[in-house]
Design a protein around this motif. Sequence first.
Motif, short mmCIF file in Angstrom:
data_model
loop_
_atom_site.label_atom_id
_atom_site.label_comp_id
_atom_site.label_asym_id
_atom_site.label_seq_id
_atom_site.Cartn_x
_atom_site.Cartn_y
_atom_site.Cartn_z
N VAL A 37 0.84 -1.20 0.00
CA VAL A 37 0.00 0.00 0.00
C VAL A 37 0.87 1.24 0.00
O VAL A 37 0.64 2.20 -0.74
N ARG A 38 1.88 1.16 0.84
CA ARG A 38 2.77 2.31 0.94
C ARG A 38 3.43 2.59 -0.40
O ARG A 38 3.48 3.74 -0.87
N ALA A 39 3.90 1.51 -1.03
CA ALA A 39 4.59 1.69 -2.31
C ALA A 39 3.63 2.27 -3.35
O ALA A 39 3.96 3.21 -4.07
N ILE A 40 2.45 1.68 -3.40
CA ILE A 40 1.50 2.14 -4.44
C ILE A 40 1.07 3.57 -4.18
O ILE A 40 1.00 4.39 -5.08
N SER A 41 0.80 3.86 -2.90
CA SER A 41 0.27 5.19 -2.64
C SER A 41 1.31 6.27 -2.89
O SER A 41 0.97 7.41 -3.15
N ALA A 59 2.66 4.89 -7.64
CA ALA A 59 1.76 4.76 -8.77
C ALA A 59 0.53 5.64 -8.63
O ALA A 59 -0.01 6.15 -9.61
N ARG A 60 0.03 5.81 -7.43
CA ARG A 60 -1.13 6.65 -7.17
C ARG A 60 -2.36 6.22 -7.96
O ARG A 60 -3.23 7.02 -8.27
N LYS A 61 -2.39 4.96 -8.32
CA LYS A 61 -3.59 4.49 -9.02
C LYS A 61 -4.02 3.17 -8.40
O LYS A 61 -3.18 2.36 -8.01
N MET A 62 -5.31 2.98 -8.30
CA MET A 62 -5.84 1.75 -7.71
C MET A 62 -5.52 0.57 -8.61
O MET A 62 -5.88 0.59 -9.79
N PRO A 63 -4.87 -0.44 -8.10
CA PRO A 63 -4.59 -1.63 -8.94
C PRO A 63 -5.86 -2.43 -9.18
O PRO A 63 -6.80 -2.39 -8.40
N ARG A 64 -5.88 -3.11 -10.30
CA ARG A 64 -7.11 -3.85 -10.63
C ARG A 64 -7.16 -5.15 -9.83
O ARG A 64 -6.21 -5.52 -9.15
N ARG A 65 -8.33 -5.78 -9.93
CA ARG A 65 -8.46 -7.07 -9.22
C ARG A 65 -7.41 -8.05 -9.72
O ARG A 65 -7.20 -8.20 -10.90
N GLY A 66 -6.83 -8.70 -8.75
CA GLY A 66 -5.84 -9.72 -9.12
C GLY A 66 -4.43 -9.20 -9.13
O GLY A 66 -3.48 -9.95 -8.94
N GLU A 67 -4.27 -7.89 -9.36
CA GLU A 67 -2.91 -7.36 -9.34
C GLU A 67 -2.53 -7.03 -7.90
O GLU A 67 -3.30 -7.18 -6.98
N ARG A 84 -6.78 -8.06 -2.30
CA ARG A 84 -8.04 -7.49 -1.78
C ARG A 84 -7.76 -6.59 -0.59
O ARG A 84 -8.29 -5.49 -0.47
N PHE A 85 -6.88 -7.05 0.28
CA PHE A 85 -6.53 -6.23 1.43
C PHE A 85 -5.86 -4.94 0.99
O PHE A 85 -6.13 -3.87 1.52
N VAL A 86 -4.97 -5.11 -0.01
CA VAL A 86 -4.26 -3.92 -0.49
C VAL A 86 -5.24 -2.91 -1.05
O VAL A 86 -5.16 -1.71 -0.81
N ARG A 87 -6.20 -3.44 -1.83
CA ARG A 87 -7.15 -2.50 -2.44
C ARG A 87 -8.00 -1.82 -1.38
O ARG A 87 -8.25 -0.62 -1.46
N LEU A 88 -8.40 -2.59 -0.37
CA LEU A 88 -9.19 -1.99 0.69
C LEU A 88 -8.38 -0.92 1.42
O LEU A 88 -8.87 0.19 1.69
#
Lengths: 174, 102, 672
Positions: free
Chosen positions: C535-539, C542-550, C556-560
């Motif tokens: 989450v930290r890395a993405i936020s 990339a600053r974009k919500m990853p799609r399902r499965g990525e 799922r936890f990461v997306r939440l």
Amino acid sequence: MIGWFPLFLGTLALVSAALAVTRPSVVHGLMWLVAALLSLAATFFALGAGFAGAVQILIYAGAILAVFVFVVMTFDASPPALARERLRLKQAARWPLLMVLALGLPLAFGLWGGAVATGLAPGGRVPVQAVGGLLFGPWAVAVEIASFLLIAALLGARHLVRRDPPTDSERPAP
Amino acid sequence: MTDTFLIGMLVLAAGLFAVGLFGVLARRAVLFQLLSLEVMLSGPSLAFVAAGARHGDPAGQGMFVLVLILAAAEVALGLALYLRMARTADVTDSDSIRDLRH
Amino acid sequence: MTLSPALILLLVPSFALAAFMVLGLYPYTLRRRQVHIIALLGGALPLLIMAPLTGLCAAGHCLGVVPIFTLTVGQSVVALALTLDPLGATIGLTVSAIGAAVLVYSITYMAATSLADLRRFFALMNLFLAAMLTMVLAGDSIVFFLGWELMGLCSYFLIAYNTTSAESITAGRKAFIMTRVADAYLLAALLLLFLHANSVRLDVLIPASATLDATMTIVIAALLLGGALGKSAQVPFHTWLPSAMAGPTPVSALLHSATMVAAGAFLLMRFAPLMQLAPAVQVAAAVLGVATAAYGAMSALFQQDVKRLLAYSSISQIGFMMLSLGVGAPEAAAAHFVMHAIFKSLLFLAAGDITHGCVEGTDLSSMRGAWTRKPVSYVAFVAGGASLAGLPMITAGWWSKEAILSAVQGFGAVGQVLWLGAVLTALLTGAYASRAIMIGLMPMRDSDMPHAGNVHRHEAPRTGTIWTNLPLMLLATGAIVAGVLVTPIMHFLGAEEPHASAFSVYVAAAAPLLGVGLALALVFVPRLSEGLRNVRAISRKARKMPRRGEGGPQSRFVRLALWLNWGMRFDGLYQVMFVRPFVKGVRWLNGYGSAPADPVGTWPMLALVWLQQKITAPLAPDWFDKLWMWGAAGVVRLWALVRRVQTGRVRDYGFAMAGGIAGLLLLVWGTP
């Protein structure tokens, strides 16, 4: 006699004048004009105005018409010209006649209506002495002014008919 | 002379004037028009003299003399003009002399 | 000059206002020392006046309403007044105390700023203090609104303090616009009340609200609620507060944690009698409060930046205050206001101290190794965090939160559901508070170590001085000990402490402890901690919500977690709903693109031109004009006709003359 005689002579003058105006030939017209003027002079004599009649014959019928006669000599009186005059008179007579009637009839009938009382004494013959006394008396200034007019006419006439002398360039070499 | 008589003379004078006017209006030759003018002038002359005779007043004849002088002057100038015009224009037809217009 | 009550009350904000005027308007250069002195005076003197006044009020000699200025406008009488009642005294004392603490702290904390900027900073802080005290002590709606608006203005200026940073300026603008929208609701409510009661005095307006009809009561109460929601950064007006963390730490500590954001709750406390007349609105406030509290806590749990974490925490805690107001216990809300002010400002100041000069700024990783680096600040942070979590019995936060929970439980059937939500929120609160504390215990990574290359020497903050440590210590003490004040405060404000069943007390006590357990799980359970690292890395990158499965095995936890990190994407929603259409509209009005510039101004003109073409142009030339011109043309035709009379022929002229004479003669002949 004194009543109808001037009337008769006046009518004569009128008829002569009408004829004078309507001739195709100038000479005829002039002749009739002479007749009219002489009739008029006679009318004056019949009215007791001897001076007026004399002066009418002397100057009007004498001098003025003489001048006319001199000028008439330049007029073209050949038959074609006469025919043309006749034709023109016939063509142009209508409207002037109507106009003259429109003018003359009110004049005549207006005069016919009333006798105007002026309060002057009825008279008869007027002697020449009275006329002279008037002209040399109260009306002297008017006579003088009239003489100015004559001199002006004289000079004007002389000037108008003068032919200019040829200029130096046109004069043939002496 | 009576008043009716005077009126008759005046009617004649009016008639002379009218005849002269007819001549001026109806004739195209300038000389005839001048002639008619003379006739016109004789009308009032008759009127003056008749009135003077009616009342015995020399003023009638005095006026006649003045009218006569006027007629003489007018004839002199008129004929002079006529001769002058005859040099350049057709004086048998006054209708053709119409340059003084618009 | 005799010391009348009016004068005494006026003195309270006047010193801070005077400090603002001197610092802001004095035309000559002030030395750094002088700036500090003036700012301290402006911060300390209100406290020194407020304390005895509060003591006086507690002893029963509250000054009541003190008129300060009366204006007669036509038939209306505008009577400005200040008031000193128990609520005002409590809140005012809190505000001045926290203000003094923060200003003392700022003296060395802001040592690295230039003199001009420092002057601006202290001037604005003093103005804010004056505005807030004016609002708290206001006895009529005009002074109240004046203070309210001034606070919003100072907030804008202070958030955008770093004028070279586009992010700060944008954040300031966002805060100002959102609070302004809410202020419109407040103004509408105050005006409606004025129209009804024909007076501006609060002690007339609030009793007069009893005579309002039902719809009007609901309308006014809803408008007041709207105004409070905006200022207090509650859902849906909350997105400005996390962004406002772009301002300096003292600003966040004073404005956006303790005092200004709680002003909305204060508004509802003031107008509590009116709110109680509209039960529907009260229930709505309670529901919104608990929803906001839960939202704030959930979002705070997954934040990567300590200040944003604390901002969401503020949103959550003020949600608690709203909940308390919604169930009809404004006194418990006031007590929580005081406690929250203490521990939240403490948290901000401590976190600012710990992260000052770090490479990562206020990121959570800057908290690492705080136990070794900055022990004093870290202990203070722990005290504040514990109070925030509401560890049972030993912290002040527990007592005020317990008062609220008891009041909620006593509210009936709806209250039980609300109570459950509040307890869950308390659990999450314990979780995120513990998480932040635990990171402070972790050793620093090598990359985070500040060394000579990272921090410029002459910009080295002077922390660890008496100026920063003293307020921290005092506030830390308060965060632990001030719990004993909760009951006296509630009695002071005229309420009994609500009774709660023992079971609910135990459950409420267990909640923060369970929260601590949750935090431990998040940190030490490998899957969860790895997910958090993702989450930290993405936020950050990339600053974009990853799609399902990525996003790895814990997708799922990461997306939440990402979704909550981004505050449930409210910002994005508002951007799409409001900002983009507005910007598009402004661009269109300005004529970007093919439209003519300023179509709103141009369309009336075009319509008028079209009207003119259709209606007036066919009429001009009008009939009169046409007639005139026809006449003029006729004259020409007439002239052409008349010209033909001039034939130049003698006979014709003679004819005409004869005709004239004939006509005359006929005329003469006709007449006698």
